[in-house]
Scaffold this motif. Structure first.
Motif, PDB file in Angstrom:
ATOM      1  N   ASP A   1     -34.748  -7.000  43.351  1.00 51.60           N
ATOM      2  CA  ASP A   1     -35.331  -5.690  43.053  1.00 51.60           C
ATOM      3  C   ASP A   1     -34.248  -4.628  42.929  1.00 51.60           C
ATOM      4  N   SER A   2     -33.273  -4.642  43.847  1.00 49.74           N
ATOM      5  CA  SER A   2     -32.195  -3.652  43.748  1.00 49.74           C
ATOM      6  C   SER A   2     -31.312  -3.962  42.538  1.00 49.74           C
ATOM      7  N   TYR A   3     -31.156  -5.229  42.202  1.00 55.00           N
ATOM      8  CA  TYR A   3     -30.386  -5.602  41.018  1.00 55.00           C
ATOM      9  C   TYR A   3     -31.077  -5.087  39.758  1.00 55.00           C
ATOM     10  N   SER A   4     -32.402  -5.064  39.753  1.00 58.02           N
ATOM     11  CA  SER A   4     -33.117  -4.553  38.584  1.00 58.02           C
ATOM     12  C   SER A   4     -32.773  -3.075  38.369  1.00 58.02           C
ATOM     13  N   ASN A   5     -32.566  -2.312  39.448  1.00 56.33           N
ATOM     14  CA  ASN A   5     -32.139  -0.914  39.309  1.00 56.33           C
ATOM     15  C   ASN A   5     -30.750  -0.839  38.689  1.00 56.33           C
ATOM     16  N   THR A   6     -29.868  -1.765  39.084  1.00 53.93           N
ATOM     17  CA  THR A   6     -28.526  -1.827  38.502  1.00 53.93           C
ATOM     18  C   THR A   6     -28.629  -2.090  37.000  1.00 53.93           C
ATOM     19  N   LEU A   7     -29.469  -3.050  36.632  1.00 57.34           N
ATOM     20  CA  LEU A   7     -29.640  -3.384  35.215  1.00 57.34           C
ATOM     21  C   LEU A   7     -30.200  -2.205  34.420  1.00 57.34           C
ATOM     22  N   LYS A   8     -31.173  -1.515  35.003  1.00 63.08           N
ATOM     23  CA  LYS A   8     -31.757  -0.364  34.311  1.00 63.08           C
ATOM     24  C   LYS A   8     -30.720   0.741  34.119  1.00 63.08           C
ATOM     25  N   GLY A   9     -29.929   0.998  35.143  1.00 61.11           N
ATOM     26  CA  GLY A   9     -28.882   2.009  35.028  1.00 61.11           C
ATOM     27  C   GLY A   9     -27.835   1.623  33.995  1.00 61.11           C
ATOM     28  N   TYR A  10     -27.439   0.354  34.013  1.00 65.79           N
ATOM     29  CA  TYR A  10     -26.457  -0.136  33.043  1.00 65.79           C
ATOM     30  C   TYR A  10     -27.014  -0.001  31.622  1.00 65.79           C
TER      31      TYR A  10
ATOM     32  N   ILE B   1     -24.492  -8.147  30.851  1.00 64.15           N
ATOM     33  CA  ILE B   1     -25.233  -8.043  32.104  1.00 64.15           C
ATOM     34  C   ILE B   1     -24.221  -7.837  33.229  1.00 64.15           C
ATOM     35  N   PRO B   2     -24.319  -6.722  33.972  1.00 62.50           N
ATOM     36  CA  PRO B   2     -23.371  -6.491  35.064  1.00 62.50           C
ATOM     37  C   PRO B   2     -23.542  -7.519  36.175  1.00 62.50           C
ATOM     38  N   LEU B   3     -22.404  -7.988  36.724  1.00 60.08           N
ATOM     39  CA  LEU B   3     -22.460  -8.993  37.789  1.00 60.08           C
ATOM     40  C   LEU B   3     -21.515  -8.666  38.945  1.00 60.08           C
TER      41      LEU B   3
ATOM     42  N   GLY C   1     -11.293  -4.761  41.170  1.00 65.20           N
ATOM     43  CA  GLY C   1     -10.641  -3.922  42.162  1.00 65.20           C
ATOM     44  C   GLY C   1     -10.255  -2.531  41.715  1.00 65.20           C
ATOM     45  N   ASN C   2     -10.044  -2.326  40.425  1.00 69.53           N
ATOM     46  CA  ASN C   2      -9.687  -0.999  39.917  1.00 69.53           C
ATOM     47  C   ASN C   2     -10.879  -0.270  39.313  1.00 69.53           C
ATOM     48  N   GLY C   3     -12.075  -0.778  39.563  1.00 67.19           N
ATOM     49  CA  GLY C   3     -13.280  -0.089  39.120  1.00 67.19           C
ATOM     50  C   GLY C   3     -13.867  -0.543  37.803  1.00 67.19           C
ATOM     51  N   LEU C   4     -13.280  -1.568  37.174  1.00 65.72           N
ATOM     52  CA  LEU C   4     -13.864  -2.091  35.944  1.00 65.72           C
ATOM     53  C   LEU C   4     -15.127  -2.880  36.282  1.00 65.72           C
ATOM     54  N   ASN C   5     -16.088  -2.885  35.369  1.00 66.33           N
ATOM     55  CA  ASN C   5     -17.293  -3.684  35.570  1.00 66.33           C
ATOM     56  C   ASN C   5     -17.006  -5.138  35.226  1.00 66.33           C
ATOM     57  N   VAL C   6     -17.543  -6.050  36.013  1.00 67.71           N
ATOM     58  CA  VAL C   6     -17.544  -7.468  35.664  1.00 67.71           C
ATOM     59  C   VAL C   6     -18.908  -7.716  35.037  1.00 67.71           C
ATOM     60  N   VAL C   7     -18.902  -8.155  33.771  1.00 72.46           N
ATOM     61  CA  VAL C   7     -20.149  -8.344  33.038  1.00 72.46           C
ATOM     62  C   VAL C   7     -20.196  -9.735  32.412  1.00 72.46           C
ATOM     63  N   VAL C   8     -21.417 -10.190  32.170  1.00 70.62           N
ATOM     64  CA  VAL C   8     -21.641 -11.464  31.490  1.00 70.62           C
ATOM     65  C   VAL C   8     -22.189 -11.144  30.106  1.00 70.62           C
ATOM     66  N   ASP C   9     -21.542 -11.687  29.088  1.00 75.29           N
ATOM     67  CA  ASP C   9     -22.025 -11.505  27.721  1.00 75.29           C
ATOM     68  C   ASP C   9     -23.397 -12.155  27.630  1.00 75.29           C
ATOM     69  N   ASN C  10     -24.404 -11.376  27.282  1.00 71.15           N
ATOM     70  CA  ASN C  10     -25.774 -11.870  27.295  1.00 71.15           C
ATOM     71  C   ASN C  10     -26.059 -12.835  26.144  1.00 71.15           C
TER      72      ASN C  10
END
Length: 175
Positions: free
Chosen positions: A107-116, A127-129, A133-142
């Protein structure tokens, strides 16, 4: 996915036995799945944890709500284990992936997805995952499941792994 996580958690256990027991300590969360906790909370409010296989969570309603199919590897990731930490180094990057501590994490991850999605022209091409360490997003190519680092400010992406599984099995716990 489970095999990659098994390999990762085994490596984490080996290194923890070398004196780095903090690798299996986490701040106590009374709402977390209690199955992962071992022992008692210490004076710093930390407790030992262990990964525990989890049951399947159906992402269909989340996908319908977002109007997108989430890459199957992301769904597998969230349906493999309850765990407090999955992090390490790949190349020169420190990567910290999303933890799965309780049923409500989806449920909290769904908020992350909506914000992204909101910050990316109402699209979920990635999709953010986690976070680097320097603030870059780790994402999965959907589309193809590759794992990338996203520099939101520069609108750039760097592929760091062909898949979540390969990323997890490539993570080092020491520099």
């Amino acid at each position: 996915m489970k095999e990659a996580m098994n390999q990762y958690f085994s490596l984490r256990k080996e290194i923890a036995k070398e004196g780095l027991d903090f690798l299996f300590k986490t701040p106590f969360d009374e709402d977390a799945e209690s199955l992962i906790y071992i022992g008692e909370v210490d004076e710093d409010e930390y407790i030992s944890w262990q990964p525990v296989e989890k049951g399947f969570y159906d992402f269909n309603s989340l996908e319908e709500d977002l109007g997108v199919r989430i890459h199957p590897s992301v769904i597998e990731y969230f349906n493999s284990y309850y765990f407090a930490d999955l992090d390490g180094f790949i190349n020169d990057y420190y990567i910290k992936l999303e933890s799965v501590l309780k049923k409500e994490d989806i449920d909290s991850y769904s908020n992350t997805l909506k914000g992204y999605k909101n910050n990316h022209d109402n699209k979920l091409e990635n999709i953010p995952l986690g976070i680097e360490g320097n603030g870059l997003n780790v994402v999965v190519d959907n589309e193809d499941g590759s794992v990338k680092l996203e520099d939101f400010e520069r609108n750039s992406f760097e592929v760091i792994s062909e898949s979540i599984e390969l990323l997890i099995t490539s993570l080092r716990l020491k520099r």
